[in-house]
Design an enzyme around this catalytic site. Structure first.
Site, PDB file in Angstrom:
ATOM      1  N   HIS A  22       0.733  -1.142  -0.111  1.00  0.00           N
ATOM      2  CA  HIS A  22       0.016  -0.053  -0.060  1.00  0.00           C
ATOM      3  C   HIS A  22       0.836   1.465  -0.174  1.00  0.00           C
ATOM      4  O   HIS A  22       0.538   2.043  -0.711  1.00  0.00           O
ATOM      5  CB  HIS A  22      -1.075  -0.167   1.030  1.00  0.00           C
ATOM      6  CG  HIS A  22      -1.742   1.195   1.276  1.00  0.00           C
ATOM      7  ND1 HIS A  22      -3.064   1.158   0.898  1.00  0.00           N
ATOM      8  CD2 HIS A  22      -1.664   2.365   2.052  1.00  0.00           C
ATOM      9  CE1 HIS A  22      -3.789   2.435   1.009  1.00  0.00           C
ATOM     10  NE2 HIS A  22      -2.839   3.101   1.527  1.00  0.00           N
ATOM     11  N   GLU A  23       1.706   1.461   0.969  1.00  0.00           N
ATOM     12  CA  GLU A  23       2.622   2.517   1.134  1.00  0.00           C
ATOM     13  C   GLU A  23       3.629   2.670  -0.155  1.00  0.00           C
ATOM     14  O   GLU A  23       3.910   3.686  -0.481  1.00  0.00           O
ATOM     15  CB  GLU A  23       3.373   2.493   2.253  1.00  0.00           C
ATOM     16  CG  GLU A  23       2.725   2.471   3.660  1.00  0.00           C
ATOM     17  CD  GLU A  23       1.356   3.826   3.605  1.00  0.00           C
ATOM     18  OE1 GLU A  23       1.852   4.789   3.093  1.00  0.00           O
ATOM     19  OE2 GLU A  23       0.386   3.489   4.314  1.00  0.00           O
ATOM     20  N   HIS A  26       1.882   4.700  -2.574  1.00  0.00           N
ATOM     21  CA  HIS A  26       2.020   6.331  -2.427  1.00  0.00           C
ATOM     22  C   HIS A  26       3.396   6.820  -2.848  1.00  0.00           C
ATOM     23  O   HIS A  26       3.667   7.646  -3.283  1.00  0.00           O
ATOM     24  CB  HIS A  26       1.523   6.590  -0.951  1.00  0.00           C
ATOM     25  CG  HIS A  26       0.389   6.248  -0.463  1.00  0.00           C
ATOM     26  ND1 HIS A  26      -0.891   6.815  -1.110  1.00  0.00           N
ATOM     27  CD2 HIS A  26      -0.253   5.760   0.417  1.00  0.00           C
ATOM     28  CE1 HIS A  26      -1.843   6.198  -0.571  1.00  0.00           C
ATOM     29  NE2 HIS A  26      -1.628   5.798   0.246  1.00  0.00           N
TER      30      HIS A  26
END
Length: 455
Positions: A22-23, A26
């Site tokens: 997920h990170e 980003h």
């Protein structure tokens, strides 16, 4: 490894993988957009490990509390920024770039699920044919025309070769409260058309087994009562059981198969059982006391033993779905979409009161499921990761301040009004978001503890 230590380790590994995915979404999009990334952290709190890499001297950290993570970007709203780096601040980027960075986290969760399902479908998905074993009298299933021995061939003209696919289709219909058409094949080989009308049943989504609520039970393949593995420091291992032991008797009563043994154990939490096992042709008597665990609001017995699974080639109900790489990729996309839609439907049904909030699981339940799937093999663990990754993707897109979806909501308001929300309004929204998340976690922990202690 099993028990508390196994659950904790499996949970940390699973969450760390999915948070990193997920990170990284980003992080990757932010870097592509020219934004300076200050820190990439898996976990919160005190860093346990830190490494500084790249021209921007980005800190990569693993922190103490493994319940999430974050990517910290250069931002004038959080600290002073030198004039030569202002253009690389997150807050100075266009609305489209900021939105892309926010969407990237959940998007990478969905991409991870697609990749995971693709690997699973290429390797082969073991499952059981959706053959019905028992039907509860006067149940919804009996009234709809199901019979013992029926195999569910298709639902709404979509083939359902396994119970996994069948359950997803039935659950989707239950959440949508719609009528579905099924084709079943009886044990006589003849096919029949049936209809399940979920507008006429109120308890399909009640707490407990979904199929049991309908009055269905899958057929059970022959399964001798032979132990294949033991939980470390579990009740069975502590009592002296070994892998390969065949269960003969319990308190003088003959044990016919593994299902008979499991039922006997479940009904006797905390009660000593005198068992007779066959170990290499020698009969041994062992005293066993199942530990008491909570499940579905009641206490059941559990001993920490695994059954020796039958050879798939000799199991008449076993099926393995395997696809070529291209077909597997298409199936993976469809599977990810279906599971995402099912997650959204489930959340909406909870908000509208159609589904009980008792179905919300917290970290304790997730840790247990992670451990069970890890012990069941790599394919099972990958499938678990795919499901949780989808759940994280969907949850993070909810329009709740603090989450990615909340920031996207702010961006949508900015796009419609032509100016950003005031800092005061954003801070108020963030505080409300924190309160909502705390309430949600409170419900999840309460449900976990209720299941654990049988409350």
């Amino acid at each position: 490894m099993s028990g508390f230590a196994g659950s904790l380790l499996s949970f940390v590994v699973a969450i760390s993988i999915l948070v990193a995915v997920h990170e990284f979404g980003h992080f990757w999009v932010a870097r592509k957009a020219g934004i300076k990334v200050l820190r990439f952290s898996i976990g919160f709190g005190k860093p346990l490990y830190k490494k500084i890499l790249g021209e921007d001297k980005t800190e990569f950290t693993i922190s103490m509390i493994p319940l999430g993570g974050y990517v910290k970007m250069l931002d004038e709203r959080e600290a002073d920024v030198s004039e030569h780096e202002v253009s690389r601040s997150f807050n100075r980027q266009s609305l489209s770039k900021r939105s892309a960075v926010l969407v990237a986290g959940p998007a990478f969760n969905f991409l991870f699920a697609i990749l995971a399902y693709w690997v699973i479908f290429i390797g082969g998905v073991p499952g059981l044919k959706p053959v019905i074993g028992e039907i509860t009298g006067e149940s919804f299933a009996e009234q709809s025309g199901f019979r013992p021995g029926d195999e569910i061939v298709s639902i709404n003209d979509t083939e359902t070769p396994t119970w996994d696919m069948t359950n997803v289709a039935l659950l989707d219909a239950a959440l949508s409260q719609e009528e579905i058409a099924l084709t079943v094949k009886g044990d006589d080989g003849l096919q029949r058309a049936l209809v399940l009308d979920f507008t006429q049943i109120d308890n399909a989504l009640d707490n407990g087994s979904f199929l049991s609520n309908l009055g269905l039970a899958p057929v059970r393949p022959p399964l001798p009562a032979i132990i294949d593995g033991l939980v470390s420091s579990g009740a069975a291992q502590n009592a002296g059981f070994l892998a390969g032991d065949s269960i003969i008797e319990a308190d003088g009563q003959p044990i016919s198969d593994w299902y008979d043994w499991v039922e006997y154990i479940r009904e006797r939490p905390g009660i000593a059982i005198v068992s007779v096992v066959n170990r290499g042709g020698e009969l041994l008597t062992l005293s066993l006391t199942p530990e008491s665990v909570g499940e579905g609001g009641e206490s059941i017995g559990r001993i920490g033993a695994y059954v020796k699974q039958p050879d798939p080639e000799t199991n008449p109900y076993a099926v393995v779905l395997r696809y070529n790489p291209l077909s597997a990729f298409k199936k993976a996309i469809v599977k990810t979409w279906d599971m995402s839609a099912l997650t959204v439907q489930s959340l909406w049904s909870m908000l509208t009161g159609h589904v009980s909030i008792k179905n919300i699981s917290g970290p304790i339940s997730i840790a247990q499921y992670a451990n069970y799937s890890a012990q069941d093999g790599i394919i099972s663990f990958i499938r678990f990761l795919a499901f949780v990754s989808i759940s994280l993707g969907v949850l993070n897109l909810l329009p709740v301040p603090v989450l990615d979806g909340g920031h996207l909501l702010y961006n949508a308001i900015e796009w419609m009004t032509g100016k950003p929300l005031s800092q005061a309004a954003q801070e108020t929204g963030l505080r409300l978001g924190v309160v909502l998340l705390i309430l949600l976690m409170g419900v999840a922990f309460y449900n976990d503890l209720s299941r654990l202690f049988g409350a």
